[in-house]
Design a protein around this motif. Structure first.
Motif, PDB file in Angstrom:
ATOM      1  N   ASP A 196       0.846  -1.197   0.000  1.00 15.21           N
ATOM      2  CA  ASP A 196       0.000   0.000   0.000  1.00 15.21           C
ATOM      3  C   ASP A 196       0.886   1.252   0.000  1.00 15.21           C
ATOM      4  O   ASP A 196       2.115   1.176  -0.117  1.00 15.21           O
ATOM      5  CB  ASP A 196      -1.003  -0.010   1.153  1.00 15.21           C
ATOM      6  CG  ASP A 196      -0.359   0.108   2.535  1.00 15.21           C
ATOM      7  OD1 ASP A 196       0.821   0.519   2.623  1.00 15.21           O
ATOM      8  OD2 ASP A 196      -1.033  -0.200   3.539  1.00 15.21           O
ATOM      9  N   ARG A 309      -5.851  -1.482   5.103  1.00 15.68           N
ATOM     10  CA  ARG A 309      -5.165  -1.090   3.867  1.00 15.68           C
ATOM     11  C   ARG A 309      -5.238   0.422   3.703  1.00 15.68           C
ATOM     12  O   ARG A 309      -6.318   0.994   3.725  1.00 15.68           O
ATOM     13  CB  ARG A 309      -5.785  -1.833   2.679  1.00 15.68           C
ATOM     14  CG  ARG A 309      -5.515  -3.317   2.814  1.00 15.68           C
ATOM     15  CD  ARG A 309      -6.455  -4.196   2.001  1.00 15.68           C
ATOM     16  NE  ARG A 309      -6.251  -5.574   2.410  1.00 15.68           N
ATOM     17  CZ  ARG A 309      -5.741  -6.544   1.639  1.00 15.68           C
ATOM     18  NH1 ARG A 309      -5.425  -6.280   0.382  1.00 15.68           N
ATOM     19  NH2 ARG A 309      -5.563  -7.758   2.110  1.00 15.68           N
ATOM     20  N   ILE A 313      -4.601   4.857  -2.815  1.00  9.68           N
ATOM     21  CA  ILE A 313      -3.464   4.137  -3.381  1.00  9.68           C
ATOM     22  C   ILE A 313      -2.663   5.084  -4.273  1.00  9.68           C
ATOM     23  O   ILE A 313      -3.175   6.118  -4.705  1.00  9.68           O
ATOM     24  CB  ILE A 313      -3.931   2.895  -4.171  1.00  9.68           C
ATOM     25  CG1 ILE A 313      -4.821   3.291  -5.345  1.00  9.68           C
ATOM     26  CG2 ILE A 313      -4.655   1.929  -3.262  1.00  9.68           C
ATOM     27  CD1 ILE A 313      -5.223   2.115  -6.212  1.00  9.68           C
TER      28      ILE A 313
END
Length: 518
Positions: A196, A309, A313
């Protein structure tokens, strides 16, 4: 000379067969495949009809033995295309509507004919990644072959259905306006993990399959998934905040690779799970987490209990320009565990006028290296430049503004884009002071079909309002955000948007409605 004549005859036959497929009705295509199957049963792999578009089975001849047909097949494949492709273990070639396979490793065998999985099926395009091979028929219907990581081609098996529920959603066609497409499979067996934005490594889950598509304008980078509805409403924001127009696309292992007509290239790691859509299986956060799991040996599913997560991104990465002649035949493929181990290849010519391909690792800063193949170029030569010319191929900005008022504070999301995040949330108080916050949003799972973009029907989202470090809110502005909902400068939100309103809420203590501004 005899070999040259043989190749010329076979090329002419292939040309006539291709023309036949393009110009004849479905009935003729079925008759063609039926005749070809009968030829193959006798050990011959091409068929020619006496008439262009036959209406009944008859008046055809079979030719091309196994030796003749396989003599045209390559020894190896360097760049994935819609007729020649590969995965870590196998080469696949589509020639004269037949699929051939050959092992890539030390157990490499001769080319093996792959029998059609369906009576009278005629493949016209193929693409592979990992365990999957996608095949399209003349109507662009999608067929999926599984088991391509097996060392035995007899264990390959096919499925015609695609989409909700769970890959059982009936037949799906790739739209006719798609100019470039590719299959991507992020594999728990081969890829194993991905990183990540904070460097933490996460397990892949059950795997992620996408068909990536480029629309006719090149501005939309679309994906569909066998667990999603049959539509083209899911996209990733294309480079330059959705405005870059790509000429060609390749994808593999959740890495997307695009190029424009001037040789400007971008890559991005993206899929449904990475981008934060799959809250059924994973937890996501916009808060700083810190580097916790950075060793591949420590990656396992139990980490999900304590390690969310990190979003968002990473955005598109612009690749360095190639100093040489290049074509639009591009390719990306995986070379080992981890979501970043991807090799980029671009067909071209070097300074010695040798044909071949340029290559580099997608995640490295190394320069492109050239490997000669001495084969004729197959792609269209691009107007490649040595300088960044990405700005020459940009389209219309889809961003819109939503405006509202809460407690005498003017609220404005000045550049909301249905696929590009983050946006700017501007607060203006009664004294005329304005500050800009960061507005993150991501799509949610949609069960039914949907049109793309901002529509009359509301689309749900989740996200966050981020207060940048060292940002000082005025007393009036502080009233908008109860302290108990702010955690590390992040306020988790959810909401919806359509052609009239954008609604935002957070734990029932924050509730805003903004209107679309003309």
């Amino acid at each position: 000379m005899k070999l040259y004549k043989l190749l010329s005859i076979m090329l002419l036959c292939f040309t006539s067969i291709t023309s036949f497929a393009d110009n004849c009705p479905k009935k003729s295509n079925r008759i063609f495949r039926e005749a070809l199957n009968k030829c193959i049963d006798t050990g011959l792999f091409q068929v020619k009809f006496d008439q262009n578009c036959p209406t009944k089975l008859g008046g055809y001849s079979c030719f091309s033995t196994y030796e003749e047909e396989t003599s045209m097949l390559p020894q190896s494949i360097n760049i994935r295309s819609k007729t020649q492709t590969f995965n870590p273990y196998w080469y696949f070639v589509l020639q004269n509507n037949n699929i051939w396979v050959k092992r890539r490793d030390k157990k490499a065998s001769s080319w093996i004919y792959l029998k059609p999985h369906k009576k009278n099926y005629r493949p016209v395009e193929i693409s592979s990644d990992d365990r999957n091979l996608i095949s399209l028929d003349p109507d662009k219907k999608v067929y999926t072959m599984f088991g391509a990581l097996s060392d035995d081609h007899n264990k390959f098996w096919w499925r015609q259905t695609w989409g909700l529920p769970f890959w059982l959603g009936g037949t799906w066609k790739i739209p006719s306006w798609v100019k470039s497409w590719d299959i991507s499979y992020f594999s728990p067996v081969y890829d194993k993990y991905h990183s990540d934005s904070e460097g933490n490594l996460h397990d892949v889950g059950v795997g992620v399959t996408h068909i990536w598509m480029l629309d006719s304008t090149g501005q939309r980078v679309i994906f569909n998934d066998p667990w999603l509805p049959h539509d083209t409403s899911y996209e990733t924001c294309s480079p330059l905040r959705g405005r870059f127009k790509s000429h060609a696309l390749s994808a593999n292992g959740s890495k997307i690779f695009v190029i424009n007509q001037y040789g400007d290239m971008f890559t991005k790691s993206y899929d449904f799970d990475m981008a934060g859509y799959n809250e059924v299986a994973f937890d996501y956060t916009y808060r700083p987490v810190g580097a916790i799991i950075t060793n591949p040996k420590d990656v396992n599913k139990s980490n999900r209990k304590f390690l969310p997560r990190k979003l968002p991104i990473p955005d598109w990465k612009q690749q360095p320009k190639i100093a040489g002649v290049i074509t639009d035949k591009i390719s990306v493929h995986k070379v080992g565990p981890g979501g970043e181990n991807r090799i980029l290849r671009v067909e071209g010519v070097n300074s010695y006028n040798q044909t071949g391909y340029w290559e580099k690792n997608a995640n490295s800063k190394e320069n492109w290296k050239f490997t000669p193949t001495y084969k004729p170029l197959e792609g269209k030569i691009l107007d490649n430049t040595l300088f960044n010319t990405a700005h020459l191929t940009i389209g219309k900005d889809e961003s819109v503004a939503y405006k509202g008022n809460k407690n005498d504070i003017k609220l404005s999301i000045i550049n909301f884009h249905p696929y590009c995040t983050p946006s700017t949330l501007r607060l203006s108080d009664s004294q005329g002071k304005s500050i800009d916050l960061i507005f993150h949003h991501r799509a949610q799972i949609r069960i039914g079909k949907s049109e793309r973009g901002i529509t009359k029907k509301p689309k749900g989202f989740k996200g966050a309002i981020e207060i940048p470090q060292n940002m000082i809110l005025t007393q009036e502005m502080m009233k908008l955000f109860p302290q108990e909902i702010i955690d590390q400068g992040i306020i988790d939100i959810e909401g919806s948007f359509n052609l009239k309103k954008l609604k935002i809420k957070s734990d029932k203590k924050l509730k805003w409605t903004l209107s679309l501004s003309n």
